[in-house]
Design a protein around this motif. Structure first.
Motif, PDB file in Angstrom:
ATOM      1  N   GLU A  46      -2.831   5.039  -9.335  1.00 39.73           N
ATOM      2  CA  GLU A  46      -1.532   5.717  -9.363  1.00 39.73           C
ATOM      3  C   GLU A  46      -0.615   5.159  -8.282  1.00 39.73           C
ATOM      4  OE1 GLU A  46      -1.825   9.965  -9.401  1.00 39.73           O
ATOM      5  OE2 GLU A  46      -3.376   9.927 -10.959  1.00 39.73           O
ATOM      6  N   VAL A  47      -1.196   4.779  -7.150  1.00 40.40           N
ATOM      7  CA  VAL A  47      -0.474   4.078  -6.077  1.00 40.40           C
ATOM      8  C   VAL A  47      -1.391   2.958  -5.576  1.00 40.40           C
ATOM      9  CG1 VAL A  47       0.937   6.057  -5.328  1.00 40.40           C
ATOM     10  CG2 VAL A  47      -1.248   5.598  -4.215  1.00 40.40           C
ATOM     11  N   ILE A  48      -0.783   1.982  -4.936  1.00 38.77           N
ATOM     12  CA  ILE A  48      -1.574   0.877  -4.398  1.00 38.77           C
ATOM     13  C   ILE A  48      -2.361   1.393  -3.198  1.00 38.77           C
ATOM     14  CG2 ILE A  48      -1.456  -1.408  -3.327  1.00 38.77           C
ATOM     15  CD1 ILE A  48       1.180  -1.816  -4.911  1.00 38.77           C
ATOM     16  N   PRO A  49      -3.689   1.238  -3.205  1.00 37.71           N
ATOM     17  CA  PRO A  49      -4.494   1.742  -2.085  1.00 37.71           C
ATOM     18  C   PRO A  49      -4.280   0.927  -0.803  1.00 37.71           C
ATOM     19  CG  PRO A  49      -5.897   1.070  -3.948  1.00 37.71           C
ATOM     20  CD  PRO A  49      -4.498   0.681  -4.270  1.00 37.71           C
ATOM     21  N   GLU A  50      -4.623   1.523   0.329  1.00 42.58           N
ATOM     22  CA  GLU A  50      -4.573   0.809   1.609  1.00 42.58           C
ATOM     23  C   GLU A  50      -5.428  -0.446   1.515  1.00 42.58           C
ATOM     24  OE1 GLU A  50      -2.880   1.062   4.538  1.00 42.58           O
ATOM     25  OE2 GLU A  50      -1.753   2.595   3.454  1.00 42.58           O
ATOM     26  N   GLY A  51      -4.941  -1.526   2.133  1.00 43.71           N
ATOM     27  CA  GLY A  51      -5.698  -2.767   2.163  1.00 43.71           C
ATOM     28  C   GLY A  51      -5.507  -3.644   0.939  1.00 43.71           C
ATOM     29  N   TYR A  52      -4.587  -3.269   0.042  1.00 41.80           N
ATOM     30  CA  TYR A  52      -4.342  -4.035  -1.173  1.00 41.80           C
ATOM     31  C   TYR A  52      -2.848  -4.278  -1.351  1.00 41.80           C
ATOM     32  CZ  TYR A  52      -9.144  -3.215  -2.586  1.00 41.80           C
ATOM     33  OH  TYR A  52     -10.503  -3.195  -2.625  1.00 41.80           O
ATOM     34  N   THR A 102       3.295  -0.653 -15.969  1.00 49.18           N
ATOM     35  CA  THR A 102       3.207   0.328 -14.889  1.00 49.18           C
ATOM     36  C   THR A 102       1.907   0.073 -14.149  1.00 49.18           C
ATOM     37  OG1 THR A 102       2.051   1.991 -16.190  1.00 49.18           O
ATOM     38  CG2 THR A 102       4.483   2.080 -16.200  1.00 49.18           C
ATOM     39  N   LEU A 103       1.828   0.518 -12.920  1.00 46.84           N
ATOM     40  CA  LEU A 103       0.633   0.327 -12.106  1.00 46.84           C
ATOM     41  C   LEU A 103      -0.608   0.881 -12.797  1.00 46.84           C
ATOM     42  CD1 LEU A 103      -0.484  -0.677  -9.385  1.00 46.84           C
ATOM     43  CD2 LEU A 103       0.073   1.555  -8.426  1.00 46.84           C
ATOM     44  N   GLU A 104      -0.455   1.997 -13.493  1.00 50.27           N
ATOM     45  CA  GLU A 104      -1.597   2.627 -14.155  1.00 50.27           C
ATOM     46  C   GLU A 104      -2.181   1.749 -15.265  1.00 50.27           C
ATOM     47  OE1 GLU A 104       0.946   5.795 -12.380  1.00 50.27           O
ATOM     48  OE2 GLU A 104       1.345   4.041 -13.603  1.00 50.27           O
ATOM     49  N   GLU A 105      -1.391   0.852 -15.835  1.00 52.51           N
ATOM     50  CA  GLU A 105      -1.850  -0.013 -16.922  1.00 52.51           C
ATOM     51  C   GLU A 105      -2.638  -1.226 -16.423  1.00 52.51           C
ATOM     52  OE1 GLU A 105       1.978   0.855 -19.838  1.00 52.51           O
ATOM     53  OE2 GLU A 105       1.915  -0.987 -18.655  1.00 52.51           O
ATOM     54  N   PRO A 150       0.816  -1.215   0.000  1.00 46.57           N
ATOM     55  CA  PRO A 150       0.000   0.000   0.000  1.00 46.57           C
ATOM     56  C   PRO A 150       0.854   1.271   0.000  1.00 46.57           C
ATOM     57  CG  PRO A 150      -0.889  -1.586   1.554  1.00 46.57           C
ATOM     58  CD  PRO A 150       0.433  -2.128   1.080  1.00 46.57           C
ATOM     59  N   GLY A 151       0.414   2.242  -0.800  1.00 40.58           N
ATOM     60  CA  GLY A 151       1.101   3.533  -0.881  1.00 40.58           C
ATOM     61  C   GLY A 151       2.242   3.560  -1.875  1.00 40.58           C
ATOM     62  N   GLU A 152       2.527   2.461  -2.543  1.00 38.63           N
ATOM     63  CA  GLU A 152       3.657   2.408  -3.467  1.00 38.63           C
ATOM     64  C   GLU A 152       3.193   2.473  -4.921  1.00 38.63           C
ATOM     65  OE1 GLU A 152       6.772  -0.295  -0.891  1.00 38.63           O
ATOM     66  OE2 GLU A 152       5.587  -1.312  -2.428  1.00 38.63           O
ATOM     67  N   LEU A 209      12.234  -4.509 -11.692  1.00 39.28           N
ATOM     68  CA  LEU A 209      11.188  -4.001 -10.807  1.00 39.28           C
ATOM     69  C   LEU A 209      11.586  -2.636 -10.273  1.00 39.28           C
ATOM     70  CD1 LEU A 209       8.596  -4.431  -9.076  1.00 39.28           C
ATOM     71  CD2 LEU A 209      10.087  -5.499  -7.367  1.00 39.28           C
ATOM     72  N   HIS A 210      10.646  -1.691 -10.336  1.00 38.61           N
ATOM     73  CA  HIS A 210      10.846  -0.355  -9.773  1.00 38.61           C
ATOM     74  C   HIS A 210       9.733  -0.088  -8.763  1.00 38.61           C
ATOM     75  CE1 HIS A 210      13.321  -0.006 -13.365  1.00 38.61           C
ATOM     76  NE2 HIS A 210      13.898   1.035 -12.798  1.00 38.61           N
ATOM     77  N   ILE A 211      10.114   0.304  -7.555  1.00 35.03           N
ATOM     78  CA  ILE A 211       9.172   0.714  -6.521  1.00 35.03           C
ATOM     79  C   ILE A 211       9.405   2.196  -6.280  1.00 35.03           C
ATOM     80  CG2 ILE A 211       8.390   0.393  -4.140  1.00 35.03           C
ATOM     81  CD1 ILE A 211       7.924  -2.094  -5.846  1.00 35.03           C
ATOM     82  N   ASN A 212       8.364   2.981  -6.496  1.00 38.99           N
ATOM     83  CA  ASN A 212       8.455   4.438  -6.361  1.00 38.99           C
ATOM     84  C   ASN A 212       9.643   4.999  -7.148  1.00 38.99           C
ATOM     85  OD1 ASN A 212       6.186   4.453  -4.684  1.00 38.99           O
ATOM     86  ND2 ASN A 212       7.441   4.134  -2.861  1.00 38.99           N
ATOM     87  N   GLY A 213       9.857   4.442  -8.350  1.00 35.10           N
ATOM     88  CA  GLY A 213      10.898   4.943  -9.247  1.00 35.10           C
ATOM     89  C   GLY A 213      12.290   4.379  -9.009  1.00 35.10           C
TER      90      GLY A 213
END
Length: 186
Positions: free
Chosen positions: A136-142, A127-130, A87-89, A98-102
Motif C-alpha cells: 500500500e506504501v513503499i516500505p522503509e529501506g526500499y 498503482t503500487l498495489e498492482e 519509503p512511506g509513499e 505520476l502521482h505521489i500520495n495522490g
C-alpha cells in the motif's frame, strides 16, 4: 652504476604499486564505470553511453526522488533506472501522470509529448498495489524505480521494489561519447 639502476627500478615499482593500490580503492569504494545497455532510459541516457557511478554518496544520504541509480538486478546484471518513489509513499501513474500520495508530480525529463504513439505503445498506468509485493506504501529501506522510456523498460513494474542494499550508487557523469559529456540527475 648497477646499484643506482636497481634503486631507480625499485622506486618505479613502488610508485606503480602505490598507483595500482589507489586505483583499486577508488574503483572498489568510490567510483565505477558502467555502460548503459539498451533504450530503457531514453531520452536521458542512450544505449552504449559510458558513465561514472558515484558509489559513496549513499553512504551519507538516502536516494532522492529522480536520482538515476545503478542497482543489482540479479547476481550477474546491474540495471540503471530513476528513483520515483521513496519509503512511506504511495505511487501511481494515471493517464501517464505520476502521482505521489495522490498528488500529480511533474517529470521534466520525460518527452514533452507523452501522448505520442511511441510513449503510448505500452500501457504505462499502474498503482503500487498492482506491482509485485502488493504494497500500500513503499516500505522503509526500499525505493520504486522506473525507466524514462516507460514503454520499453524492465523496472519496478515487473521486478518490484528495490532494496536500498541493492543500490550500487548514483549515476553522475556521462564521459563517452565525447559529444554527450554531461552530469546527469543534477
Amino acid at each position: 652504476m648497477a646499484k643506482k639502476k636497481k634503486n631507480e627500478w625499485l622506486e618505479w615499482m613502488k610508485a606503480l604499486l602505490v598507483a595500482l593500490g589507489i586505483a583499486f580503492i577508488v574503483r572498489m569504494f568510490l567510483f565505477a564505470p558502467i555502460i548503459v545497455d539498451g533504450p530503457s532510459m531514453l531520452p536521458t541516457l542512450h544505449d552504449r553511453d559510458q558513465m561514472i557511478v558515484n558509489k559513496f554518496s549513499y553512504n551519507f544520504k538516502d536516494p532522492e526522488r529522480f536520482d538515476i541509480v545503478v542497482f543489482h538486478a540479479d547476481a550477474q546484471k546491474d540495471f540503471i533506472k530513476r528513483v520515483v518513489g521513496l519509503p512511506g509513499e504511495h505511487v501511481a501513474v494515471v493517464d501517464n501522470v505520476l502521482h505521489i500520495n495522490g498528488e500529480p508530480v511533474e517529470e521534466e525529463f520525460l518527452p514533452e509529448n507523452k501522448q505520442s504513439a511511441t510513449f503510448q505503445s505500452v500501457k504505462n498506468d499502474f498503482t503500487l498495489e498492482e506491482l509485485p509485493g502488493n504494497h500500500e506504501v513503499i516500505p522503509e529501506g526500499y525505493v520504486l524505480v522506473l525507466g524514462d522510456n516507460r514503454g520499453n523498460s524492465t523496472d519496478s513494474r515487473m521486478i518490484g521494489l528495490i532494496d536500498m542494499d541493492q543500490i550500487v550508487g548514483k549515476a553522475s557523469l556521462i564521459y563517452w561519447p565525447f559529444d554527450r559529456i554531461q552530469f546527469v540527475g543534477e
